[in-house]
Design a protein around this motif. Structure first.
Motif, short mmCIF file in Angstrom:
data_model
loop_
_atom_site.label_atom_id
_atom_site.label_comp_id
_atom_site.label_asym_id
_atom_site.label_seq_id
_atom_site.Cartn_x
_atom_site.Cartn_y
_atom_site.Cartn_z
N ILE A 259 -43.31 41.33 -83.68
CA ILE A 259 -44.03 42.56 -84.04
C ILE A 259 -45.54 42.35 -83.93
O ILE A 259 -46.28 43.21 -83.45
N ILE A 260 -46.00 41.17 -84.37
CA ILE A 260 -47.42 40.85 -84.26
C ILE A 260 -47.82 40.74 -82.79
O ILE A 260 -48.87 41.25 -82.38
N GLN A 261 -46.96 40.09 -81.97
CA GLN A 261 -47.26 40.00 -80.55
C GLN A 261 -47.32 41.38 -79.91
O GLN A 261 -48.19 41.65 -79.07
N SER A 262 -46.43 42.27 -80.33
CA SER A 262 -46.45 43.63 -79.82
C SER A 262 -47.76 44.33 -80.20
O SER A 262 -48.32 45.10 -79.42
N SER A 263 -48.24 44.05 -81.42
CA SER A 263 -49.51 44.62 -81.86
C SER A 263 -50.67 44.06 -81.04
O SER A 263 -51.60 44.78 -80.67
N ILE A 264 -50.60 42.75 -80.73
CA ILE A 264 -51.63 42.13 -79.89
C ILE A 264 -51.59 42.74 -78.48
O ILE A 264 -52.63 42.98 -77.87
N ASN A 265 -50.37 43.01 -78.00
CA ASN A 265 -50.22 43.60 -76.66
C ASN A 265 -50.97 44.93 -76.54
O ASN A 265 -51.43 45.30 -75.44
N SER A 266 -51.11 45.63 -77.66
CA SER A 266 -51.78 46.93 -77.62
C SER A 266 -53.27 46.81 -77.31
O SER A 266 -53.92 47.80 -76.97
N PHE A 267 -53.82 45.58 -77.42
CA PHE A 267 -55.24 45.36 -77.11
C PHE A 267 -55.47 45.00 -75.64
O PHE A 267 -56.60 44.79 -75.23
N GLY A 268 -54.38 44.89 -74.85
CA GLY A 268 -54.51 44.68 -73.42
C GLY A 268 -54.28 43.25 -72.97
O GLY A 268 -54.16 42.32 -73.79
N SER A 269 -54.22 43.05 -71.65
CA SER A 269 -53.86 41.75 -71.08
C SER A 269 -54.92 40.68 -71.32
O SER A 269 -54.60 39.49 -71.41
N ILE A 270 -56.20 41.07 -71.45
CA ILE A 270 -57.25 40.07 -71.72
C ILE A 270 -57.07 39.49 -73.12
O ILE A 270 -57.17 38.27 -73.33
N ALA A 271 -56.78 40.35 -74.08
CA ALA A 271 -56.52 39.89 -75.45
C ALA A 271 -55.29 38.99 -75.48
O ALA A 271 -55.25 37.99 -76.21
N ILE A 272 -54.27 39.33 -74.70
CA ILE A 272 -53.06 38.52 -74.63
C ILE A 272 -53.39 37.13 -74.11
O ILE A 272 -52.91 36.11 -74.64
N SER A 273 -54.23 37.05 -73.07
CA SER A 273 -54.61 35.75 -72.50
C SER A 273 -55.33 34.88 -73.53
O SER A 273 -55.02 33.71 -73.71
N GLY A 274 -56.31 35.47 -74.22
CA GLY A 274 -57.05 34.73 -75.25
C GLY A 274 -56.16 34.31 -76.39
O GLY A 274 -56.24 33.17 -76.88
N ASN A 275 -55.28 35.21 -76.82
CA ASN A 275 -54.35 34.92 -77.90
C ASN A 275 -53.38 33.81 -77.50
O ASN A 275 -53.06 32.92 -78.29
N SER A 276 -52.89 33.86 -76.24
CA SER A 276 -51.94 32.86 -75.76
C SER A 276 -52.57 31.47 -75.74
O SER A 276 -51.95 30.49 -76.17
N ALA A 277 -53.79 31.38 -75.25
CA ALA A 277 -54.47 30.08 -75.20
C ALA A 277 -54.73 29.54 -76.61
O ALA A 277 -54.48 28.37 -76.90
N ALA A 278 -55.22 30.42 -77.51
CA ALA A 278 -55.48 30.00 -78.89
C ALA A 278 -54.19 29.59 -79.59
O ALA A 278 -54.15 28.60 -80.32
N GLY A 279 -53.12 30.37 -79.34
CA GLY A 279 -51.83 30.05 -79.96
C GLY A 279 -51.31 28.70 -79.52
O GLY A 279 -50.70 27.96 -80.31
N ASN A 280 -51.55 28.34 -78.26
CA ASN A 280 -51.10 27.04 -77.78
C ASN A 280 -51.89 25.92 -78.42
O ASN A 280 -51.32 24.88 -78.79
N ILE A 281 -53.19 26.11 -78.59
CA ILE A 281 -54.03 25.08 -79.24
C ILE A 281 -53.61 24.89 -80.70
O ILE A 281 -53.43 23.76 -81.17
#
Length: 456
Positions: A259-281
């Motif tokens: 549900i949180i990822q779906s909420s992040i998705n609403s901010f667009g693909s750039i936000a997803i990229s930043g979130n994905s990298a931070a989540g991996n770290i």
């Protein structure tokens, strides 16, 4: 039988806990390097859409797999209890039940993942510009999920028996293969996300083969004979009793993350990229902390099986203090060096990096709270209770986050990533405090029962 039981149930605890945990930390970091290698390679050679595509699959993969990974927790606790009590035949039957359970789990997951990937991604609201790439990655990933299940079940058995080094060695070898294949498939063969998925699958198969071979070569009750594999009713029931609630907890935990990822998705693909990298770290911080949870499960489980309840409170104190120090230090360092770390994944993309830094500020710094929560969950499971931490986690983590998203986060002026990530800190704090109170109450009751005249 190798005297691993005495290792956990006798003598000073601090050094043993730290020496036992350190290989698990390194093993967890190597596991994350599988995904990190995927993200770094696609980020550098394929672009932001590819890194967003791989990152968008994490929450849904965890949702699908966590139920069955929970069963590996049940297998580990069942082995630990039997080892602590000195019941060699029960240990052997658990091992020969756990491996076919892993195989059946993998087959089910393969079918679900291969045929349902795109549907799940659409339900999450994955942006149209990454959904095809994400579905490709997931389908190939799930083709190797049986190997992943075999590794997780095998590693749980070895750790319950006191061997945390073998899984580390196996993942070191398979991790090197994964990185090399990533570079070959993406740079040489231009396979994009399909290439990193194939590399991950091959490395998972390698780690599974190595861990099964290690079990077959053991000389104690944990030795695996392929011809003896079958579902022993009593051991399978105990694996389900402990593992199924753990799996449900993990799956429902993942629902809140979906549900949180779906909420992040609403901010667009750039936000997803930043979130994905931070989540991996931050995953490296999480794995380091979660290693103490695995330690608390096995040390508590063996001492519970041996009837040495007085040592369990000492195990609790050492694990909680250790996980706090680890989480506070590593989380703080991750945020301090956030920008250069994010640049490894998404070089030159300042907008995506800024999104990643927001996540790291709100999650990495208070991340030690998550570690404290996981250790108390492990302590409760170690003394044989699995439904209680499931209920507490569902209410404290899943319930709280979902309520937050559908109330506070829906208010226009609070519809920000900062307020979305704030739900993590609140849910960790509430759940940890509740679980700690419950664990101390259960331990006190067990000690009183053992001390009563009727128990003598």
């Amino acid at each position: 039988m190798q005297n691993n039981t005495a290792y956990m149930t006798e003598g000073p605890l601090l050094k043993k806990i730290l020496m036992y945990t350190f290989p698990i930390i390194l093993t967890g970091i190597l596991q994350l390097l599988f995904n990190a290698a995927d993200l770094v390679v696609v980020g550098r050679y394929c672009g932001r859409l590819s890194i967003g595509a791989v990152g968008a699959t994490g929450a849904i993969i965890n949702l699908i797999t966590n139920l069955f990974i929970g069963l590996s927790v049940g297998a580990g606790v069942t082995v630990a209890h039997a080892l602590g009590a000195g019941r060699s035949e029960d240990v052997s039957r658990t091992v020969h039940t756990a491996i076919p359970t892993a195989i059946v789990s993998g087959i089910i997951l393969t079918a679900v993942g291969v045929f349902g990937s795109e549907t799940f991604l659409r339900l999450m609201g994955t942006p149209s510009d990454v959904i095809k790439l994400s579905a490709t990655y997931m389908r190939i990933y799930f083709c190797g999920i049986t190997a992943s299940m075999l590794y997780n079940f095998g590693a749980a058995i070895l750790r319950a028996a006191g061997d945390t080094k073998s899984p580390l060695y196996f993942l070191t070898a398979s991790g090197i293969v994964n990185v090399i294949l990533n570079l070959i498939f993406v740079i040489v063969f231009k396979l994009d996300v399909a290439g990193v998925a194939i590399a991950t699958t091959v490395s998972q198969i390698m780690s599974a083969v190595l861990i099964i071979r290690a079990l077959m070569k053991r000389k104690d009750a944990c030795r695996l004979s392929l011809g003896k594999m079958k579902f022993h009713r009593r051991q399978f029931a105990k694996i389900l009793q402990i593992g199924f609630p753990a799996g449900i907890q993990g799956s429902l935990f993942s629902i809140s993350n979906v549900i949180i990822q779906s909420s992040i998705n609403s901010f667009g693909s750039i936000a997803i990229s930043g979130n994905s990298a931070a989540g991996n770290i931050e995953g490296f911080v999480y794995m380091s902390m979660n290693s103490y949870s695995q330690t608390s499960v096995n040390f508590t489980g063996q001492n519970h099986g041996a009837g040495k309840l007085g040592r369990i409170k000492k195990i609790m104190i050492i694990c909680l203090v250790s996980v706090f120090c680890t989480g506070f230090l590593m989380g703080g360092l991750a945020r301090l060096f956030g920008e250069p770390l994010l640049s490894i994944y998404i070089p030159g993309d300042k907008e995506a990096i800024s999104y990643g830094l927001i996540r790291m500020t709100y999650i990495c710094i208070p991340y030690f709270l998550c570690g404290l929560m996981d250790v108390t969950t492990g302590l409760i499971r170690g003394i044989g209770y699995s439904i209680l931490p499931m209920i507490i986690t569902i209410a404290g983590v899943c319930g709280m986050r979902i309520i937050w998203i559908y109330t506070i986060f829906r208010i226009p002026k609070y519809h920000t990533l900062q307020n979305l990530y704030l739900s993590y800190t609140i849910s960790w704090s509430l759940t940890f405090i509740t679980e700690l109170i419950v664990f101390l109450a259960l331990l006190r009751r067990m000690c009183r029962r053992d001390a009563s005249p009727d128990s003598l």
